[in-house]
Every structure is written in C-alpha cells, then in structure tokens.
Design a protein around this motif. Structure first.
Motif, PDB file in Angstrom:
ATOM      1  N   MET A 116      62.027  22.541 -33.532  1.00 38.32           N
ATOM      2  CA  MET A 116      61.635  21.685 -34.777  1.00 38.32           C
ATOM      3  C   MET A 116      60.649  20.653 -34.014  1.00 38.32           C
ATOM      4  O   MET A 116      59.851  20.180 -34.680  1.00 38.32           O
ATOM      5  CB  MET A 116      62.857  21.155 -35.533  1.00 38.32           C
ATOM      6  CG  MET A 116      62.419  20.237 -36.418  1.00 38.32           C
ATOM      7  SD  MET A 116      63.894  19.499 -37.462  1.00 38.32           S
ATOM      8  CE  MET A 116      65.011  18.997 -36.245  1.00 38.32           C
ATOM      9  N   LEU A 117      60.994  20.073 -32.991  1.00 40.70           N
ATOM     10  CA  LEU A 117      60.222  19.060 -32.282  1.00 40.70           C
ATOM     11  C   LEU A 117      58.816  19.790 -31.979  1.00 40.70           C
ATOM     12  O   LEU A 117      57.734  18.941 -32.309  1.00 40.70           O
ATOM     13  CB  LEU A 117      60.853  18.626 -31.068  1.00 40.70           C
ATOM     14  CG  LEU A 117      61.954  17.420 -31.470  1.00 40.70           C
ATOM     15  CD1 LEU A 117      62.680  17.073 -30.191  1.00 40.70           C
ATOM     16  CD2 LEU A 117      61.365  16.245 -32.192  1.00 40.70           C
ATOM     17  N   LYS A 118      58.828  20.940 -31.583  1.00 42.44           N
ATOM     18  CA  LYS A 118      57.576  21.567 -31.164  1.00 42.44           C
ATOM     19  C   LYS A 118      56.495  21.873 -32.419  1.00 42.44           C
ATOM     20  O   LYS A 118      55.587  21.533 -32.274  1.00 42.44           O
ATOM     21  CB  LYS A 118      57.899  23.196 -30.476  1.00 42.44           C
ATOM     22  CG  LYS A 118      58.212  22.973 -29.266  1.00 42.44           C
ATOM     23  CD  LYS A 118      58.505  24.358 -28.559  1.00 42.44           C
ATOM     24  CE  LYS A 118      59.319  24.481 -27.280  1.00 42.44           C
ATOM     25  NZ  LYS A 118      59.645  25.748 -26.811  1.00 42.44           N
ATOM     26  N   VAL A 119      57.193  22.239 -33.559  1.00 43.03           N
ATOM     27  CA  VAL A 119      56.431  22.176 -34.622  1.00 43.03           C
ATOM     28  C   VAL A 119      55.872  20.868 -35.318  1.00 43.03           C
ATOM     29  O   VAL A 119      54.597  20.774 -35.490  1.00 43.03           O
ATOM     30  CB  VAL A 119      57.412  22.944 -35.966  1.00 43.03           C
ATOM     31  CG1 VAL A 119      56.823  22.685 -37.188  1.00 43.03           C
ATOM     32  CG2 VAL A 119      57.642  24.290 -35.631  1.00 43.03           C
ATOM     33  N   VAL A 120      56.805  19.925 -35.023  1.00 43.92           N
ATOM     34  CA  VAL A 120      56.247  18.467 -35.608  1.00 43.92           C
ATOM     35  C   VAL A 120      55.265  18.126 -34.465  1.00 43.92           C
ATOM     36  O   VAL A 120      54.186  17.656 -34.976  1.00 43.92           O
ATOM     37  CB  VAL A 120      57.658  17.451 -35.488  1.00 43.92           C
ATOM     38  CG1 VAL A 120      56.878  16.125 -35.445  1.00 43.92           C
ATOM     39  CG2 VAL A 120      58.497  17.736 -36.645  1.00 43.92           C
ATOM     40  N   ASP A 121      55.387  18.343 -33.355  1.00 45.15           N
ATOM     41  CA  ASP A 121      54.294  17.994 -32.254  1.00 45.15           C
ATOM     42  C   ASP A 121      52.877  18.703 -32.781  1.00 45.15           C
ATOM     43  O   ASP A 121      51.824  18.122 -32.623  1.00 45.15           O
ATOM     44  CB  ASP A 121      54.663  18.193 -30.717  1.00 45.15           C
ATOM     45  CG  ASP A 121      53.940  17.623 -29.936  1.00 45.15           C
ATOM     46  OD1 ASP A 121      53.761  16.673 -30.001  1.00 45.15           O
ATOM     47  OD2 ASP A 121      53.578  18.344 -28.858  1.00 45.15           O
ATOM     48  N   SER A 122      53.129  19.789 -32.884  1.00 40.48           N
ATOM     49  CA  SER A 122      51.860  20.762 -33.226  1.00 40.48           C
ATOM     50  C   SER A 122      51.059  20.199 -34.542  1.00 40.48           C
ATOM     51  O   SER A 122      49.891  20.218 -34.667  1.00 40.48           O
ATOM     52  CB  SER A 122      52.317  22.153 -33.327  1.00 40.48           C
ATOM     53  OG  SER A 122      52.891  22.490 -34.559  1.00 40.48           O
ATOM     54  N   LEU A 123      52.108  19.765 -35.550  1.00 39.34           N
ATOM     55  CA  LEU A 123      51.714  19.128 -36.736  1.00 39.34           C
ATOM     56  C   LEU A 123      50.569  18.039 -36.464  1.00 39.34           C
ATOM     57  O   LEU A 123      49.671  17.691 -37.047  1.00 39.34           O
ATOM     58  CB  LEU A 123      52.587  18.939 -37.714  1.00 39.34           C
ATOM     59  CG  LEU A 123      53.008  20.182 -38.230  1.00 39.34           C
ATOM     60  CD1 LEU A 123      54.250  19.923 -39.220  1.00 39.34           C
ATOM     61  CD2 LEU A 123      51.869  20.958 -39.210  1.00 39.34           C
TER      62      LEU A 123
END
Length: 83
Positions: free
Chosen positions: A70-77
């Motif tokens: 989830m943190l990877k997704v947030v970071d990419s966003l």
C-alpha cells in the motif's frame, strides 16, 4: 491411550528412581499415568500457545506485506502528482 513404548518408558524411569533411592512400593500403571497427567496437560497447553503465536505471527507478516504494498502505491501516486 498410551502405547507400549510410553508405558515402558514410565516403567524404566521408575526403575531408575528405585535404583537410586531404594525400595519403594510398586505403583500401579494407573497411578503412574495419573502422576504424568499434569506434564501432558502442560505440554498440550504449551503446544496450543505456540500454535496461536505462530498464527499471530503469520497474520502480522501478512499485514506488514500488505502495508508495504500500500505504501508503494501511495508513493507512486505522490510521484505522479509531483510530476
């Protein structure tokens, strides 16, 4: 029900104790089994606690992996919106 080897083990330990400490009245097999019951109960309790701890650890590891994803997704966003 105890196996022959378990009963034999109890009898062997009793024989060792008699050899070291002198003559004792011969206990019956039911008395020996009754004396061993608290140890079996403790073993079962310990096994249950270890099983529950293992389940908790696996659940926490899954939650950690999901959080990392989830943190990877947030970071990419965040990276997308910054560009």
């Amino acid at each position: 029900m105890l196996s022959y080897l378990q009963v034999q083990s109890i009898q062997d330990r009793l024989g060792d104790y008699k050899h070291r400490h002198g003559n004792l009245p011969d206990p019956s097999i039911p008395q020996l089994l009754e004396a061993e019951r608290p140890f079996r109960t403790a073993w079962a309790d310990t096994s249950d606690k270890l099983r529950r701890a293992d389940e908790d650890l696996r659940r926490m590891q899954r939650a950690e992996r999901m959080t990392v994803e989830m943190l990877k997704v947030v970071d990419s966003l965040i990276d997308e919106f910054e560009d």
